[in-house]
Design a protein around this motif. Structure first.
Motif, PDB file in Angstrom:
ATOM      1  N   GLY A  26      -3.519  27.785 -94.791  1.00 14.63           N
ATOM      2  CA  GLY A  26      -3.609  26.550 -95.558  1.00 14.63           C
ATOM      3  C   GLY A  26      -2.257  25.918 -95.863  1.00 14.63           C
ATOM      4  N   ILE A  27      -1.200  26.719 -95.885  1.00 15.28           N
ATOM      5  CA  ILE A  27       0.130  26.182 -96.212  1.00 15.28           C
ATOM      6  C   ILE A  27       0.681  25.334 -95.063  1.00 15.28           C
ATOM      7  CG2 ILE A  27       2.513  26.788 -96.779  1.00 15.28           C
ATOM      8  CD1 ILE A  27       1.354  29.227 -98.292  1.00 15.28           C
ATOM      9  N   PRO A  28       0.813  25.874 -93.827  1.00  9.87           N
ATOM     10  CA  PRO A  28       1.264  25.001 -92.727  1.00  9.87           C
ATOM     11  C   PRO A  28       0.276  23.876 -92.431  1.00  9.87           C
ATOM     12  CG  PRO A  28       0.583  27.144 -91.889  1.00  9.87           C
ATOM     13  CD  PRO A  28       0.651  27.266 -93.374  1.00  9.87           C
ATOM     14  N   LEU A  29      -1.014  24.112 -92.681  1.00  7.83           N
ATOM     15  CA  LEU A  29      -2.019  23.070 -92.479  1.00  7.83           C
ATOM     16  C   LEU A  29      -1.704  21.855 -93.345  1.00  7.83           C
ATOM     17  CD1 LEU A  29      -4.766  21.925 -91.565  1.00  7.83           C
ATOM     18  CD2 LEU A  29      -5.827  23.275 -93.395  1.00  7.83           C
ATOM     19  N   ALA A  30      -1.437  22.098 -94.639  1.00  7.90           N
ATOM     20  CA  ALA A  30      -1.139  20.992 -95.552  1.00  7.90           C
ATOM     21  C   ALA A  30       0.188  20.325 -95.207  1.00  7.90           C
ATOM     22  CB  ALA A  30      -1.120  21.502 -96.988  1.00  7.90           C
ATOM     23  N   ILE A  31       1.184  21.122 -94.843  1.00  8.89           N
ATOM     24  CA  ILE A  31       2.500  20.566 -94.497  1.00  8.89           C
ATOM     25  C   ILE A  31       2.399  19.679 -93.259  1.00  8.89           C
ATOM     26  CG2 ILE A  31       4.826  21.136 -93.699  1.00  8.89           C
ATOM     27  CD1 ILE A  31       4.640  23.687 -95.416  1.00  8.89           C
ATOM     28  N   LEU A  32       1.725  20.168 -92.220  1.00 12.16           N
ATOM     29  CA  LEU A  32       1.592  19.407 -90.986  1.00 12.16           C
ATOM     30  C   LEU A  32       0.795  18.124 -91.203  1.00 12.16           C
ATOM     31  CD1 LEU A  32       0.921  22.363 -88.534  1.00 12.16           C
ATOM     32  CD2 LEU A  32       2.907  20.852 -88.481  1.00 12.16           C
ATOM     33  N   PHE A  33      -0.269  18.212 -91.983  1.00 14.80           N
ATOM     34  CA  PHE A  33      -1.062  17.004 -92.213  1.00 14.80           C
ATOM     35  C   PHE A  33      -0.286  16.000 -93.051  1.00 14.80           C
ATOM     36  CE2 PHE A  33      -4.606  14.487 -94.015  1.00 14.80           C
ATOM     37  CZ  PHE A  33      -5.134  14.033 -92.810  1.00 14.80           C
ATOM     38  N   MET A  34       0.573  16.490 -93.922  1.00 19.53           N
ATOM     39  CA  MET A  34       1.433  15.612 -94.702  1.00 19.53           C
ATOM     40  C   MET A  34       2.328  14.780 -93.773  1.00 19.53           C
ATOM     41  SD  MET A  34       3.984  16.757 -97.775  1.00 19.53           S
ATOM     42  CE  MET A  34       2.782  17.976 -98.334  1.00 19.53           C
ATOM     43  N   ASP A  81      -3.470  -2.543 -96.624  1.00 23.00           N
ATOM     44  CA  ASP A  81      -2.324  -1.749 -97.072  1.00 23.00           C
ATOM     45  C   ASP A  81      -2.837  -0.482 -97.753  1.00 23.00           C
ATOM     46  OD1 ASP A  81       0.036  -0.745 -97.935  1.00 23.00           O
ATOM     47  OD2 ASP A  81       0.502  -2.356 -99.344  1.00 23.00           O
ATOM     48  N   PHE A  82      -2.474   0.668 -97.210  1.00 24.18           N
ATOM     49  CA  PHE A  82      -2.938   1.923 -97.810  1.00 24.18           C
ATOM     50  C   PHE A  82      -1.765   2.811 -98.229  1.00 24.18           C
ATOM     51  CE2 PHE A  82      -2.023   2.903 -93.620  1.00 24.18           C
ATOM     52  CZ  PHE A  82      -2.428   4.136 -93.148  1.00 24.18           C
ATOM     53  N   THR A  83      -0.685   2.156 -98.667  1.00 24.32           N
ATOM     54  CA  THR A  83       0.492   2.894 -99.123  1.00 24.32           C
ATOM     55  C   THR A  83       0.166   3.752-100.337  1.00 24.32           C
ATOM     56  OG1 THR A  83       1.965   1.157 -98.290  1.00 24.32           O
ATOM     57  CG2 THR A  83       2.860   2.664 -99.953  1.00 24.32           C
ATOM     58  N   LYS A  84      -0.530   3.174-101.306  1.00 21.19           N
ATOM     59  CA  LYS A  84      -0.888   3.926-102.514  1.00 21.19           C
ATOM     60  C   LYS A  84      -1.799   5.103-102.167  1.00 21.19           C
ATOM     61  CE  LYS A  84      -2.753   3.340-107.186  1.00 21.19           C
ATOM     62  NZ  LYS A  84      -3.342   2.370-108.156  1.00 21.19           N
ATOM     63  N   LEU A  85      -2.763   4.853-101.299  1.00 17.20           N
ATOM     64  CA  LEU A  85      -3.674   5.919-100.865  1.00 17.20           C
ATOM     65  C   LEU A  85      -2.905   7.015-100.146  1.00 17.20           C
ATOM     66  CD1 LEU A  85      -6.563   6.995-100.421  1.00 17.20           C
ATOM     67  CD2 LEU A  85      -6.702   5.546 -98.389  1.00 17.20           C
ATOM     68  N   THR A  86      -1.942   6.638 -99.314  1.00 18.06           N
ATOM     69  CA  THR A  86      -1.115   7.611 -98.598  1.00 18.06           C
ATOM     70  C   THR A  86      -0.293   8.446 -99.560  1.00 18.06           C
ATOM     71  OG1 THR A  86      -0.974   6.220 -96.616  1.00 18.06           O
ATOM     72  CG2 THR A  86       0.761   7.861 -96.923  1.00 18.06           C
ATOM     73  N   ASN A  87       0.317   7.799-100.545  1.00 11.18           N
ATOM     74  CA  ASN A  87       1.148   8.528-101.521  1.00 11.18           C
ATOM     75  C   ASN A  87       0.324   9.533-102.313  1.00 11.18           C
ATOM     76  OD1 ASN A  87       3.430   7.113-100.736  1.00 11.18           O
ATOM     77  ND2 ASN A  87       3.229   5.558-102.320  1.00 11.18           N
ATOM     78  N   TRP A  88      -0.881   9.148-102.713  1.00 14.65           N
ATOM     79  CA  TRP A  88      -1.727  10.073-103.464  1.00 14.65           C
ATOM     80  C   TRP A  88      -2.237  11.209-102.573  1.00 14.65           C
ATOM     81  CZ3 TRP A  88      -2.219  11.231-108.284  1.00 14.65           C
ATOM     82  CH2 TRP A  88      -1.873  10.304-109.269  1.00 14.65           C
ATOM     83  N   THR A  89      -2.489  10.914-101.311  1.00 17.10           N
ATOM     84  CA  THR A  89      -2.897  11.963-100.375  1.00 17.10           C
ATOM     85  C   THR A  89      -1.806  13.004-100.231  1.00 17.10           C
ATOM     86  OG1 THR A  89      -4.291  10.395 -99.156  1.00 17.10           O
ATOM     87  CG2 THR A  89      -3.678  12.425 -98.017  1.00 17.10           C
ATOM     88  N   VAL A  90      -0.557  12.558-100.113  1.00 19.12           N
ATOM     89  CA  VAL A  90       0.577  13.476-100.007  1.00 19.12           C
ATOM     90  C   VAL A  90       0.699  14.321-101.273  1.00 19.12           C
ATOM     91  CG1 VAL A  90       3.099  13.593 -99.896  1.00 19.12           C
ATOM     92  CG2 VAL A  90       1.851  12.070 -98.362  1.00 19.12           C
ATOM     93  N   ARG A  91       0.529  13.716-102.440  1.00 21.34           N
ATOM     94  CA  ARG A  91       0.610  14.479-103.700  1.00 21.34           C
ATOM     95  C   ARG A  91      -0.458  15.566-103.753  1.00 21.34           C
ATOM     96  NH1 ARG A  91       1.033   8.990-106.037  1.00 21.34           N
ATOM     97  NH2 ARG A  91       3.256   8.567-106.428  1.00 21.34           N
ATOM     98  N   LEU A  92      -1.663  15.233-103.312  1.00 25.75           N
ATOM     99  CA  LEU A  92      -2.750  16.218-103.324  1.00 25.75           C
ATOM    100  C   LEU A  92      -2.507  17.323-102.303  1.00 25.75           C
ATOM    101  CD1 LEU A  92      -5.739  13.759-103.763  1.00 25.75           C
ATOM    102  CD2 LEU A  92      -5.022  15.515-105.385  1.00 25.75           C
ATOM    103  N   LEU A  93      -1.850  17.005-101.204  1.00 28.05           N
ATOM    104  CA  LEU A  93      -1.500  18.038-100.225  1.00 28.05           C
ATOM    105  C   LEU A  93      -0.458  18.995-100.806  1.00 28.05           C
ATOM    106  CD1 LEU A  93      -1.410  15.835 -97.014  1.00 28.05           C
ATOM    107  CD2 LEU A  93      -2.984  17.738 -97.451  1.00 28.05           C
ATOM    108  N   TYR A  94       0.485  18.465-101.596  1.00 30.04           N
ATOM    109  CA  TYR A  94       1.426  19.340-102.300  1.00 30.04           C
ATOM    110  C   TYR A  94       0.671  20.279-103.249  1.00 30.04           C
ATOM    111  CZ  TYR A  94       5.876  17.225-100.871  1.00 30.04           C
ATOM    112  OH  TYR A  94       6.980  16.829-100.157  1.00 30.04           O
TER     113      TYR A  94
END
Length: 226
Positions: free
Chosen positions: A188-196, A2-15
């Protein structure tokens, strides 16, 4: 895994990446204005020119330092996410996968090959996550292709900006470095959004695939309500 927590933190860092890129664009535009004023001789006194130049250098130094720190921390976290996503995909896959979790990450550090190998690894993870039993039936994702396009643009322009800034002595060279930096920030902006979006969809697909696998296992209990 389960990598839900890891996913949530990845999204926060992309923001956070998006936020610092926006700030970088603002301060980059301010630096460009100062450089143009110097080039056009708009400063009436040398002391005014020196003050404006020093203020711009200090501002860019602070923002650049923050960008470096954010991208190092988020980059490590993102690579960790890719490793876990690849490991999970291997557990779900009905057949063998071409890219190991280690190489799904490792290809980012191999010069020249890092222009397409990481994309191939991500495409494989995406397909297996969406359809573990028949990943080859999954069509190529336009989302992944768009993400990789902006990754290449951001990486190449960022590298160019770094090299130009190291040898920039004249105003035209400083302007060239400033332009390359702003291109990198814009990409870098669309890059982060798309990867999110990629991160969230891949996580959701793996959760669905895992639930389907667990339900299909012998001895699993399926409850129904009238």
């Amino acid at each position: 895994m389960d990598f839900t927590k890891l996913t949530n933190w990845t999204v926060r860092l992309l923001y956070l990446q998006i936020a610092i890129s926006v700030i970088g664009l603002i301060t980059g535009a301010m630096e460009h204005s100062v450089l143009r004023d110097i080039q056009n001789g708009n400063f009436v006194a040398e002391t005014e020119l020196i003050q404006a130049g020093e203020a711009s250098d200090t501002r860019q130094g602070i923002v650049g330092g923050c960008q470096f720190l954010i991208y190092i921390v988020s980059g490590i976290w993102i690579l960790r996410w890719i490793y876990v996503a690849s490991s999970n995909a291997r557990d779900l896959a009905a057949g063998a996968m071409k890219f190991s979790p280690g190489w799904a990450v490792g290809w980012y550090f191999i010069p020249f090959l890092n222009l397409w190998k990481p994309y191939q690894a991500m495409k494989e993870i995406w397909r297996v996550s969406a359809n573990p039993r028949n990943p080859d039936a999954e069509p190529d994702s336009g989302l992944l292709a768009s993400w990789w396009f902006f990754y290449i643009v951001s990486s190449l322009s960022g590298n160019a900006a770094f090299r130009l800034s190291l040898r920039a002595d004249e105003i035209r060279e400083l302007l060239a470095a400033n332009f390359a930096t702003r291109v990198s920030d814009i990409a870098g902006i669309p890059l982060a959004i798309l990867f999110m979006v990629v991160v969230r969809r891949m996580h959701a697909n793996q959760e669905l695939a895992r639930a389907a696998t667990d339900a299909a296992e012998p001895g699993s209990i399926v409850s129904t309500t009238a």
